[in-house]
Motif scaffolding. Structure first.
Motif, PDB file in Angstrom:
ATOM      1  N   ILE A   4       0.798  -1.217   0.392  1.00 57.53           N
ATOM      2  CA  ILE A   4       0.324   0.366  -0.110  1.00 57.53           C
ATOM      3  C   ILE A   4       0.955   0.751  -0.159  1.00 57.53           C
ATOM      4  CG2 ILE A   4      -1.452   1.273   1.353  1.00 57.53           C
ATOM      5  CD1 ILE A   4      -2.612  -1.753   2.569  1.00 57.53           C
ATOM      6  N   TYR A   5       0.721   2.024  -0.980  1.00 59.13           N
ATOM      7  CA  TYR A   5       1.057   3.339  -1.520  1.00 59.13           C
ATOM      8  C   TYR A   5       0.548   4.546  -1.082  1.00 59.13           C
ATOM      9  CZ  TYR A   5       4.817   1.039  -3.421  1.00 59.13           C
ATOM     10  OH  TYR A   5       4.962  -0.781  -4.414  1.00 59.13           O
ATOM     11  N   ARG A   6       1.234   5.276   0.180  1.00 54.55           N
ATOM     12  CA  ARG A   6       0.738   6.819  -0.017  1.00 54.55           C
ATOM     13  C   ARG A   6       0.851   8.285  -0.392  1.00 54.55           C
ATOM     14  NH1 ARG A   6       2.269   5.610   7.225  1.00 54.55           N
ATOM     15  NH2 ARG A   6       0.885   3.967   7.297  1.00 54.55           N
ATOM     16  N   VAL A   7      -0.391   8.191  -1.129  1.00 56.19           N
ATOM     17  CA  VAL A   7       0.281   9.406  -2.323  1.00 56.19           C
ATOM     18  C   VAL A   7      -0.655  10.620  -1.039  1.00 56.19           C
ATOM     19  CG1 VAL A   7      -0.809  10.241  -4.346  1.00 56.19           C
ATOM     20  CG2 VAL A   7      -0.491   7.687  -4.055  1.00 56.19           C
ATOM     21  N   GLY A   8       0.844  11.849  -1.412  1.00 56.41           N
ATOM     22  CA  GLY A   8       0.365  13.069  -0.677  1.00 56.41           C
ATOM     23  C   GLY A   8       0.729  14.294  -1.714  1.00 56.41           C
ATOM     24  N   GLN A   9      -0.442  15.044  -1.792  1.00 50.34           N
ATOM     25  CA  GLN A   9      -0.845  15.864  -2.571  1.00 50.34           C
ATOM     26  C   GLN A   9      -1.195  17.749  -1.648  1.00 50.34           C
ATOM     27  OE1 GLN A   9      -2.595  15.995  -6.189  1.00 50.34           O
ATOM     28  NE2 GLN A   9      -4.324  14.206  -5.166  1.00 50.34           N
ATOM     29  N   ILE A  10      -0.398  18.236  -1.780  1.00 45.43           N
ATOM     30  CA  ILE A  10      -0.199  20.250  -1.538  1.00 45.43           C
ATOM     31  C   ILE A  10      -1.295  20.741  -2.459  1.00 45.43           C
ATOM     32  CG2 ILE A  10       0.784  21.957  -1.648  1.00 45.43           C
ATOM     33  CD1 ILE A  10       3.612  19.954  -0.528  1.00 45.43           C
ATOM     34  N   VAL A  11      -2.827  20.806  -1.954  1.00 46.66           N
ATOM     35  CA  VAL A  11      -3.430  21.907  -2.981  1.00 46.66           C
ATOM     36  C   VAL A  11      -4.258  22.605  -2.500  1.00 46.66           C
ATOM     37  CG1 VAL A  11      -5.807  20.342  -3.301  1.00 46.66           C
ATOM     38  CG2 VAL A  11      -4.087  18.890  -2.953  1.00 46.66           C
ATOM     39  N   MET A  76       5.296  12.766  -2.899  1.00 43.28           N
ATOM     40  CA  MET A  76       4.315  13.719  -1.967  1.00 43.28           C
ATOM     41  C   MET A  76       4.726  14.690  -3.763  1.00 43.28           C
ATOM     42  SD  MET A  76       5.815  16.795   0.704  1.00 43.28           S
ATOM     43  CE  MET A  76       5.902  15.677   1.721  1.00 43.28           C
ATOM     44  N   SER A  77       3.746  15.424  -3.931  1.00 39.66           N
ATOM     45  CA  SER A  77       3.258  16.610  -5.345  1.00 39.66           C
ATOM     46  C   SER A  77       2.747  17.385  -5.436  1.00 39.66           C
ATOM     47  CB  SER A  77       3.028  15.698  -6.386  1.00 39.66           C
ATOM     48  OG  SER A  77       2.826  16.717  -7.648  1.00 39.66           O
ATOM     49  N   THR A  78       2.728  19.316  -5.686  1.00 41.65           N
ATOM     50  CA  THR A  78       1.881  19.785  -5.682  1.00 41.65           C
ATOM     51  C   THR A  78       0.840  19.966  -6.532  1.00 41.65           C
ATOM     52  OG1 THR A  78       3.741  21.361  -7.508  1.00 41.65           O
ATOM     53  CG2 THR A  78       4.147  21.493  -5.003  1.00 41.65           C
ATOM     54  N   ALA A  79       0.120  20.432  -6.445  1.00 40.25           N
ATOM     55  CA  ALA A  79      -0.948  20.319  -7.680  1.00 40.25           C
ATOM     56  C   ALA A  79      -1.779  21.971  -7.813  1.00 40.25           C
ATOM     57  CB  ALA A  79      -1.939  19.266  -6.399  1.00 40.25           C
ATOM     58  N   CYS A  80      -0.972  22.024  -8.275  1.00 42.92           N
ATOM     59  CA  CYS A  80      -1.121  23.629  -8.756  1.00 42.92           C
ATOM     60  C   CYS A  80      -0.093  24.188  -9.681  1.00 42.92           C
ATOM     61  CB  CYS A  80      -1.533  24.858  -8.001  1.00 42.92           C
ATOM     62  SG  CYS A  80      -2.091  26.380  -8.048  1.00 42.92           S
ATOM     63  N   LEU A  81      -0.289  23.795 -10.846  1.00 39.97           N
ATOM     64  CA  LEU A  81       0.619  24.262 -11.978  1.00 39.97           C
ATOM     65  C   LEU A  81       1.117  25.711 -12.342  1.00 39.97           C
ATOM     66  CD1 LEU A  81       1.159  22.342 -15.470  1.00 39.97           C
ATOM     67  CD2 LEU A  81       0.471  24.611 -15.779  1.00 39.97           C
ATOM     68  N   VAL A  82      -0.365  26.820 -12.405  1.00 38.25           N
ATOM     69  CA  VAL A  82       0.210  27.736 -12.671  1.00 38.25           C
ATOM     70  C   VAL A  82       0.881  28.853 -11.712  1.00 38.25           C
ATOM     71  CG1 VAL A  82      -1.934  28.734 -12.013  1.00 38.25           C
ATOM     72  CG2 VAL A  82      -0.766  29.882 -14.315  1.00 38.25           C
ATOM     73  N   ALA A  83       0.776  28.240 -11.127  1.00 42.17           N
ATOM     74  CA  ALA A  83       1.035  29.003  -9.462  1.00 42.17           C
ATOM     75  C   ALA A  83       2.757  28.580  -9.124  1.00 42.17           C
ATOM     76  CB  ALA A  83       0.863  28.035  -8.281  1.00 42.17           C
ATOM     77  N   GLY A 228       4.399  11.035 -12.687  1.00 40.23           N
ATOM     78  CA  GLY A 228       5.978  11.165 -12.859  1.00 40.23           C
ATOM     79  C   GLY A 228       5.720  10.830 -10.735  1.00 40.23           C
ATOM     80  N   MET A 229       4.337  10.306 -10.477  1.00 38.57           N
ATOM     81  CA  MET A 229       4.156   9.286  -8.863  1.00 38.57           C
ATOM     82  C   MET A 229       4.911   8.145  -9.935  1.00 38.57           C
ATOM     83  SD  MET A 229       0.821  11.325  -7.647  1.00 38.57           S
ATOM     84  CE  MET A 229       0.799  12.439  -7.011  1.00 38.57           C
ATOM     85  N   LEU A 230       4.367   7.545 -10.260  1.00 39.07           N
ATOM     86  CA  LEU A 230       4.683   6.152 -10.451  1.00 39.07           C
ATOM     87  C   LEU A 230       5.883   5.768 -11.362  1.00 39.07           C
ATOM     88  CD1 LEU A 230       1.600   5.028 -13.270  1.00 39.07           C
ATOM     89  CD2 LEU A 230       1.949   3.992 -10.762  1.00 39.07           C
ATOM     90  N   ASP A 231       6.250   6.133 -11.825  1.00 42.25           N
ATOM     91  CA  ASP A 231       7.739   6.367 -12.467  1.00 42.25           C
ATOM     92  C   ASP A 231       8.739   6.078 -10.617  1.00 42.25           C
ATOM     93  OD1 ASP A 231       7.610   6.318 -14.782  1.00 42.25           O
ATOM     94  OD2 ASP A 231       7.968   8.298 -15.029  1.00 42.25           O
ATOM     95  N   ARG A 232       8.343   7.526 -10.115  1.00 37.47           N
ATOM     96  CA  ARG A 232       9.366   7.562  -8.932  1.00 37.47           C
ATOM     97  C   ARG A 232       9.585   6.327  -7.842  1.00 37.47           C
ATOM     98  NH1 ARG A 232       8.579  12.046 -10.912  1.00 37.47           N
ATOM     99  NH2 ARG A 232      10.397  13.446 -11.236  1.00 37.47           N
ATOM    100  N   LEU A 233       7.474   5.601  -7.867  1.00 36.62           N
ATOM    101  CA  LEU A 233       7.397   4.569  -7.243  1.00 36.62           C
ATOM    102  C   LEU A 233       8.303   3.106  -7.478  1.00 36.62           C
ATOM    103  CD1 LEU A 233       3.934   5.878  -5.459  1.00 36.62           C
ATOM    104  CD2 LEU A 233       6.693   5.786  -4.267  1.00 36.62           C
ATOM    105  N   GLU A 234       8.538   3.588  -9.478  1.00 35.02           N
ATOM    106  CA  GLU A 234       9.804   2.266  -9.299  1.00 35.02           C
ATOM    107  C   GLU A 234       7.853   1.385  -9.719  1.00 35.02           C
ATOM    108  OE1 GLU A 234      13.078   0.886  -6.929  1.00 35.02           O
ATOM    109  OE2 GLU A 234      13.901   3.210  -8.219  1.00 35.02           O
TER     110      GLU A 234
END
Length: 249
Positions: A4-11, A76-83, A228-234
């Motif tokens: 089980i993988y925990r996916v974190g987003q800064i939203v 962990m990923s941010t979730a706002c492109l234009v910012a 990008g998330m899947l690649d980093r989680l291999e």
């Protein structure tokens, strides 16, 4: 026992799409692969998509990274492109390093990425040289996004923007409307179409439909973020019905 993988987003506080489309893609993947995922967010205040509000929102990113670090997320990923892109060329690299430093200080060693960086990275994985894109932003912000992408060595043939300043209204937009919108977009000579350069503008149900309609590989920033998330989680980057970038192989 299944991993089980925990996916974190800064939203952004007004974003209602990334906590919908990202889990939807991972749930689709769970139907064909054994890994399982849980989803965790921390929010930054932002209501109107203006340069001033975006800059103020970015200042909250460090707090959010620390909060997600406490959950010991695996990615962990941010979730706002234009910012990110409104801060100037290449800023996603600086932001990723800064947020990763905060995570490390809080004993979380997960990879840290940005949705802005994910779009650039996804386009480069597809070896895209010329693209066309759609976005909900006002024209000045759309032009900043175009300039940012072109600074990464990718030509933007055409961009259509819907000029919606209210971020909640962006999230309420019918994704299937993109099937009509794309007819206004010049895609002649494009390697890739970006159906949504914004992580708040819903597009997932339309991605494969646009790709099939045009015969041109089609992505969104959300699709690129999952890649990008899947690649980093291999993990194998495969999600059914999400376009060429997540077709596997």
């Amino acid at each position: 026992m299944r991993k089980i993988y925990r996916v974190g987003q800064i939203v952004p506080s007004s974003n209602t799409t990334m906590e919908t489309e990202i889990p939807a893609m991972f749930r689709a993947r769970e139907g064909i692969r054994p890994e399982r995922f849980t989803f965790h967010s921390s929010r930054m205040r932002m209501k109107k998509v203006t340069k001033d509000e975006l800059a103020a929102m970015n200042l909250e990113g460090r707090r959010c990274a620390a909060e997600l670090a406490d959950a010991r997320v695996d990615i962990m990923s941010t979730a706002c492109l234009v910012a990110i892109m409104s801060m100037g060329p290449g800023y996603h690299r600086e932001s990723e390093m800064e947020l990763a430093e905060v995570a490390r200080q809080n004993e979380c060693f997960a990879p840290v990425m940005t949705s802005a960086g994910a779009l650039v990275e996804g386009l480069k994985k597809m070896e895209a040289k010329r693209i066309s894109l759609m976005a909900p932003y006002m024209r000045p912000l759309t032009d900043l996004v175009v300039d940012y992408i072109e600074n990464e060595g990718i030509e933007v043939i055409d961009s259509v923007c819907f000029e919606i300043p209210d971020n909640l209204e962006v999230g309420r937009r019918d994704p299937m409307q993109l099937l009509s919108d794309v007819k206004r977009l010049n895609t002649e000579g494009a390697d890739v179409v970006v159906a949504s350069a914004c992580v708040q503008m819903p597009s997932l149900p339309a991605i494969q439909r646009i790709e099939d309609l045009l015969g041109i590989r089609t992505v969104s920033t959300a699709v690129c973020t999952v890649r990008g998330m899947l690649d980093r989680l291999e993990l194998e980057p495969v999600v059914p019905g999400a376009g060429a970038l997540l077709a596997g192989g």
